[in-house]
Structure formats: structure tokens, C-alpha cells
Design a protein around this motif. Structure first.
Motif, short mmCIF file in Angstrom:
data_model
loop_
_atom_site.label_atom_id
_atom_site.label_comp_id
_atom_site.label_asym_id
_atom_site.label_seq_id
_atom_site.Cartn_x
_atom_site.Cartn_y
_atom_site.Cartn_z
N LEU A 68 24.43 -5.33 117.41
CA LEU A 68 25.06 -5.76 118.65
C LEU A 68 26.34 -4.97 118.91
O LEU A 68 26.62 -4.59 120.06
N ILE A 69 27.11 -4.72 117.86
CA ILE A 69 28.31 -3.89 118.00
C ILE A 69 27.92 -2.48 118.43
O ILE A 69 28.54 -1.89 119.33
N LEU A 70 26.88 -1.94 117.81
CA LEU A 70 26.41 -0.61 118.14
C LEU A 70 26.01 -0.51 119.61
O LEU A 70 26.40 0.43 120.32
N THR A 71 25.25 -1.49 120.07
CA THR A 71 24.82 -1.51 121.47
C THR A 71 26.01 -1.56 122.41
O THR A 71 26.08 -0.82 123.40
N THR A 72 26.96 -2.43 122.08
CA THR A 72 28.14 -2.59 122.93
C THR A 72 28.91 -1.29 123.04
O THR A 72 29.29 -0.86 124.15
N VAL A 73 29.13 -0.62 121.92
CA VAL A 73 29.91 0.62 121.94
C VAL A 73 29.14 1.73 122.65
O VAL A 73 29.73 2.56 123.36
N PHE A 74 27.82 1.78 122.48
CA PHE A 74 27.02 2.75 123.22
C PHE A 74 27.25 2.60 124.73
O PHE A 74 27.50 3.58 125.44
N ILE A 75 27.14 1.37 125.23
CA ILE A 75 27.29 1.14 126.67
C ILE A 75 28.73 1.34 127.10
O ILE A 75 29.00 1.88 128.19
N VAL A 76 29.68 0.93 126.26
CA VAL A 76 31.09 1.15 126.57
C VAL A 76 31.39 2.65 126.68
O VAL A 76 32.13 3.09 127.57
N THR A 77 30.79 3.45 125.79
CA THR A 77 31.00 4.89 125.84
C THR A 77 30.45 5.49 127.13
O THR A 77 31.07 6.37 127.73
N THR A 78 29.31 5.00 127.57
CA THR A 78 28.75 5.47 128.84
C THR A 78 29.64 5.05 130.01
O THR A 78 29.91 5.86 130.91
N GLY A 79 30.10 3.80 130.01
CA GLY A 79 31.01 3.35 131.06
C GLY A 79 32.29 4.16 131.07
O GLY A 79 32.81 4.54 132.13
N GLU A 102 35.80 24.80 122.22
CA GLU A 102 37.04 24.05 122.37
C GLU A 102 37.03 22.81 121.48
O GLU A 102 38.07 22.38 120.99
N MET A 103 35.83 22.25 121.25
CA MET A 103 35.69 21.00 120.50
C MET A 103 34.86 21.22 119.24
O MET A 103 33.87 21.94 119.26
N GLU A 104 35.28 20.61 118.16
CA GLU A 104 34.58 20.73 116.88
C GLU A 104 33.16 20.16 116.99
O GLU A 104 32.91 19.21 117.73
N GLY A 105 32.21 20.76 116.25
CA GLY A 105 30.79 20.49 116.41
C GLY A 105 30.37 19.05 116.29
O GLY A 105 29.63 18.53 117.14
N PHE A 106 30.82 18.34 115.23
CA PHE A 106 30.39 16.96 115.04
C PHE A 106 30.90 16.06 116.17
O PHE A 106 30.17 15.20 116.67
N LYS A 107 32.14 16.26 116.56
CA LYS A 107 32.71 15.46 117.64
C LYS A 107 31.93 15.69 118.94
O LYS A 107 31.64 14.75 119.69
N TRP A 108 31.60 16.96 119.19
CA TRP A 108 30.86 17.33 120.40
C TRP A 108 29.49 16.65 120.41
O TRP A 108 29.09 16.04 121.40
N LEU A 109 28.77 16.75 119.30
CA LEU A 109 27.45 16.14 119.21
C LEU A 109 27.53 14.62 119.31
O LEU A 109 26.70 13.98 119.95
N ALA A 110 28.55 14.03 118.69
CA ALA A 110 28.71 12.58 118.72
C ALA A 110 28.92 12.08 120.14
O ALA A 110 28.32 11.07 120.56
N ILE A 111 29.76 12.77 120.90
CA ILE A 111 30.01 12.36 122.29
C ILE A 111 28.73 12.48 123.11
O ILE A 111 28.38 11.60 123.90
N ILE A 112 28.00 13.58 122.93
CA ILE A 112 26.75 13.80 123.68
C ILE A 112 25.75 12.69 123.35
O ILE A 112 25.15 12.09 124.25
N LEU A 113 25.57 12.39 122.07
CA LEU A 113 24.60 11.36 121.67
C LEU A 113 24.97 9.99 122.22
O LEU A 113 24.13 9.29 122.77
N CYS A 114 26.23 9.62 122.09
CA CYS A 114 26.64 8.28 122.51
C CYS A 114 26.61 8.12 124.03
O CYS A 114 26.24 7.08 124.55
N THR A 115 26.99 9.18 124.74
CA THR A 115 27.06 9.10 126.20
C THR A 115 25.67 9.11 126.81
O THR A 115 25.36 8.33 127.70
N LEU A 116 24.82 10.00 126.34
CA LEU A 116 23.52 10.16 126.96
C LEU A 116 22.49 9.16 126.46
O LEU A 116 21.60 8.74 127.20
#
Length: 523
Positions: free
Chosen positions: A429-440, A102-116
Motif C-alpha cells: 500500500l505504501i508502494l502504491t501510494t508513493v508511485f501515484i504521488v510521484t506521478t502527481g 546531468e543526472m546519475e544513472g540509478f537516480k535517472w532510472l528510478a525517476i523514470i520507473l516511478c513516474t511512468l
């Protein structure tokens, strides 16, 4: 006139009922999970010392009695998942009642990496390798006269904690079970569904089913509130170090408010918009930083450290996974991490099930259990490996900053030794913030799915849980870092019931995979 008044009363009642239902207030899961978290905050406000003593006692009990079980559970989940992925029949089984992803490969992997991976993948990537370098893991000890081997061992131990086993428990066998029972059998996408093959309808109804869901929501809410709180503490420290801004509650409060606003708005926009956009751009930023450090940083050591670290981990994989030689060290390292990741297990499986329709078991397992961990290990080598190289070249340049387990200080000690230190520090710092924001963002969505039973939960419920988790983090950091630290330790306690919920997937995952292989003509 009376008819008009009655109509107005009926309309008011219906609106009240609508809000009641939209927030999930008619669901006992809401009251169990929300009530427990509220009680935690109230005890923290009334008697923080009492809370700390209770949590510490529960933490010690959890790691002592459940530590060995957790080690075996993670190892078995990883090995069984690989067996299913590389079996000729089950590996080709397609999940989610779809013929193609249902979801394109890069987008799928990106969501998995950022969330987990979340924010831990930035601060821990800097801090854990130096921690194991300064105090070598008991399995390895201190190699005589070989400081580089000591550095490789430190990376290998970090890889174990953030690698194959950690990722596998977050969404392989459990995702297979959930995707089959939800998309093929019509059962709700809730933690209780994991126990349907064992308890049948009893798991799906009544207080037993509600208790299962509530335990998992408490675990993942605690696991998300903790990083949100630490985000405020860590970014505030970094802003003080970089720009001399006050490192106090006001700064922390503003940082968390901004995070709440970002992840709540993102959650409201849905999985296919907000979460996906944040994840994609954050992965691009992470890749850019990796490429930059690889080019201008200690390139030789990064390459050698990655290959040697992964090789050392693979060579000592079973001894590292089953090590029981030093209980004190285990409780604050391996078992602590396992408890933390286990608490996320069911809810992450639900989230992965939601974004993985049309994937095969082989694609699912290899991506989550192999590809994502190897990317994580490389990220740890880029950040933490650079820190080790700087430390070996100039002893104390990173380790002194890390003293007292100061995670943000260790990251800044590394970025400050790279070209354009200010810019690189800000980007991290931006990277860290977005990582945690993605998990939230993703956990706000997933909790709302579990309570509502709807794959597209209403905006009111998503907003409520997003604000509630952020507000809880603000209250806890107002008490000092001890409040958030107590919550971090509490996460390990919540892993006790969650780990029991995950256990049946060890045999239900293979059983369902074999059954689906027959149904799809692949056996």
C-alpha cells in the motif's frame, strides 16, 4: 498625499498582476485546460448519468475509429526508436547540449520507473494476469489440458500491455525531437514544439499553439486525477479489509488529502530533490519486495513464468500488437491501455527531456523501450505470477477476490498468502501510494513548465495545479466510483487529439537524429 496614494495603488496593481502571471492566468492555455476540466466536474455534479452517457459514447467512437491507428502508431514508434538506437551513427548522438549525463544513472532510472509505471504497476500487476487467466485472450484461447500454458499466456498478454510499446510511446522519438528543439534551438519545452517542424511559427504562437498545449494538459491531468481518485478508493478498501476502518468517503478524503500534501511539497522542492528522493526510496522498496517474494513465494513459477511469458510475447509480438479479431475485447484491453498511455505521451516526453540531458539516443531508447519494460514485466511476474501460482494450487484463492474487477482485493488475496501477510500488505500500500504521488508530483511540475514556459516554475503555480488535481479527484469520488470511472474512460477520448500531435515524431525523430549525427561528426 496623493502621490503616496498613487504609489500604494500602483503597488497593489503590481502585486495583483504578479499573482495573475504567477498562476499563468495571462495564458490562454490555462483557461482552455482549466475551463474544460471545470466543465467536466460541473457536468458530473449536475447530471452524472448524462456525463457517463456522453463519455461512453465518446469512448466507443474513439476506440472504433482510432484503435487501429493507435496500434500502428505505438508499433512504429517502438521499431523506429530501436533503429535509431542501434544505428552506428545516430545511436551515439548526445542529447541536451551536454557532453555527459546531468543526472546519475540509478537516480535517472528510478525517476523514470516511478513516474511512468505509477500506481497501475501495483494493482494492475496483481489483477491483469488473473483476469487473462480466468478469461483467456482471444489470440491464445484456452489450451487444452495445459493450465500452466494458460498462465504463461496470461502473463504474456499483460507484458504486451505494460511492456515495450507502452513505454516507447512515453518518451523516445518525442523526447529526441523536444530535446533538440529546446536545448539546441531554444524553443520552449512545450507540446506545441513537437509540431514546429510541420507548422513552423504557426504552431508556436496564437490560439493554435495554445490549443495544442491545452489538449495535452487536459489529457495528462485527466490521466493523473483518475489514479489519484482510485488511490483513495483502493487504499480505503484495503484499510477496511486489513484494519476494519470505515470504507467511505471520509477515509478516501483523508487519503487523498495526504497524497496532495506529499506530492505538492515534493513538487515545490524540485526535480533534483523531492521527485528524486521519493523515486529512489520507492525503487528500493520495490526491489526489496521483489527479492522477498522471489525467495519466499513460488520461486520456480516466477522464474519460469517470466522467461516463458517474455518468450511467448516476443514470439507473438507482431500478431499481438496488430490483433483486430475481437473488437469488444480490444476496446476494454489493448486499445484502452493504448489510449491511456498516449494521453501521457507529450507531457511525459517533456519530463524525460528535462531529466535526460547528456544522454545518448542509445541510452535513452534502450532504457525506456527495453530495460524499463523488462523490469516492469519482471515486477508483473513477481506480483501477478505469484497470484497465478496460488490460483493454480488452490482454485478461487485469487479469482474469487478479483470478481467484479476488484483490483485491490486481488492484490490483498496475493499478499495474504505470503509469510508476514499484514506487513507485506502494508508495504504494498505504501508502494502504491508513493508511485501515484510521484506521478502527481512530476505531472504537477510538467504542467507548470508548459504553462509558465520556465524549467523552474514558481511555487504558487505548482501548488495550484497540485491542489486542483487532488480537489477534482475528491469531488469525483464524492459522487461514487462512477465519477472516477467516467474520468478513466474520458482519458481514452483525450488520446484522440494527442495521438495526432505525436504522429509527426515518426519522421521528425529520425530526421533530427541524422542531422545531429552529422553536426556531432558521427555519420
Amino acid at each position: 498625499m496623493s502621490e503616496l496614494l498613487n504609489a500604494e495603488k500602483t503597488s497593489t496593481v503590481n502585486k495583483e498582476q504578479s499573482v495573475w502571471v504567477k498562476l499563468g492566468l495571462d495564458n490562454p492555455v490555462f483557461w482552455m485546460s482549466g475551463g474544460f476540466l471545470t466543465l467536466f466536474v460541473v457536468i458530473a455534479l449536475v447530471d452524472n448519468k448524462l456525463l457517463s452517457s456522453l463519455v461512453n459514447a465518446g469512448f466507443s467512437w474513439s476506440v472504433s475509429f482510432f484503435g487501429p491507428y493507435w496500434q500502428l502508431l505505438l508499433l512504429a514508434t517502438f521499431l523506429i526508436g530501436l533503429a535509431l538506437a542501434f544505428s552506428p551513427g545516430t545511436g551515439k548522438v548526445r542529447l541536451g547540449a551536454m557532453d555527459k549525463p546531468e543526472m546519475e544513472g540509478f537516480k535517472w532510472l528510478a525517476i523514470i520507473l516511478c513516474t511512468l509505471l505509477a500506481g497501475g504497476g501495483v494493482f494492475w500487476a496483481a489483477a491483469e494476469p488473473i483476469a487473462h487467466f480466468v478469461n483467456p485472450p482471444p489470440l491464445y484461447g484456452v489450451p487444452e489440458g495445459n493450465i500452466q500454458r494458460q498462465a504463461f499466456n496470461a502473463l504474456a498478454q499483460s507484458f504486451m500491455h505494460w511492456g515495450f510499446l507502452a513505454w516507447a510511446i512515453l518518451g523516445t522519438l518525442t523526447t529526441i525531437v523536444l530535446m533538440h528543439l529546446h536545448y539546441d534551438k531554444g524553443l520552449p519545452l512545450k507540446p506545441r514544439t513537437l509540431l514546429y517542424p510541420v507548422f513552423g511559427e504557426r504552431a508556436m504562437t496564437g490560439m493554435f499553439g495554445a490549443l495544442i498545449d491545452a489538449c495535452c494538459i487536459i489529457a495528462v491531468a485527466a490521466g493523473t486525477i483518475g489514479p489519484i481518485g482510485f488511490l483513495g478508493l483502493q487504499i480505503s478498501y484495503a484499510l477496511n479489509a486489513l484494519f476494519a476502518l470505515p470504507d467511505g468517503f471520509t477515509t478516501q478524503f483523508i487519503i487523498i488529502l495526504c497524497a496532495i500534501a506529499i506530492y505538492t511539497i515534493s513538487a515545490l522542492s524540485g526535480v533534483n530533490r523531492g521527485i528524486q528522493i521519493l523515486s529512489r526510496y520507492n525503487v528500493i522498496l520495490a526491489v526489496g519486495l521483489m527479492a522477498y517474494i522471489l525467495l519466499v513465494g513460488p520461486t520456480d513459477f516466477i522464474i519460469n513464468g517470466y522467461l516463458q511469458g517474455v518468450g511467448t510475447m516476443v514470439d507473438n509480438f507482431i500478431p499481438m500488437a496488430t490483433f483486430r479479431g475481437d473488437m469488444s475485447w480490444l476496446s476494454w484491453w489493448t486499445v484502452f491501455f493504448w489510449g491511456w498511455f498516449l494521453g501521457y505521451g507529450p507531457m511525459m516526453a517533456i519530463f524525460i527531456a528535462r531529466i535526460s540531458r547528456g544522454r545518448t539516443i542509445r541510452q535513452l531508447v534502450t532504457t525506456i523501450s527495453i530495460i524499463a519494460p523488462l523490469i516492469t514485466c519482471f515486477w508483473f511476474t513477481i506480483v501477478g505470477g505469484s497470484g497465478l501460482a496460488f490460483e493454480m494450487a488452490e482454485p478461487g484463492s485469487v479469482s474469487k477476490a478479483f470478481e467484479g474487477f476488484n483490483l485491490p482485493a486481488s492484490l490483498l488475496a496475493i499478499t495474504q498468502q505470503l509469510p508476514f501477510p499484514m506487513l507485506i500488505s502494508i508495504l504494498f500500500l505504501i508502494l502504491t501510494t508513493v508511485f501515484i504521488v510521484t506521478t502527481g508530483d512530476s505531472m504537477t511540475y510538467t504542467i507548470s513548465v508548459v504553462i509558465s514556459g520556465d524549467l523552474n516554475p514558481n511555487g504558487l503555480m505548482r501548488t495550484f495545479w497540485g491542489v486542483m488535481m487532488g480537489a477534482t479527484a475528491i469531488i469525483l469520488i464524492s459522487l461514487g466510483s462512477g465519477g472516477v470511472s467516467a474520468l478513466q474512460s474520458f482519458i481514452v477520448i483525450t488520446a484522440v487529439p494527442v495521438s495526432l500531435i505525436l504522429l509527426p515524431s515518426l519522421w521528425n525523430g529520425p530526421k533530427i537524429a541524422l542531422q545531429m549525427a552529422k553536426e556531432q561528426g558521427l555519420d
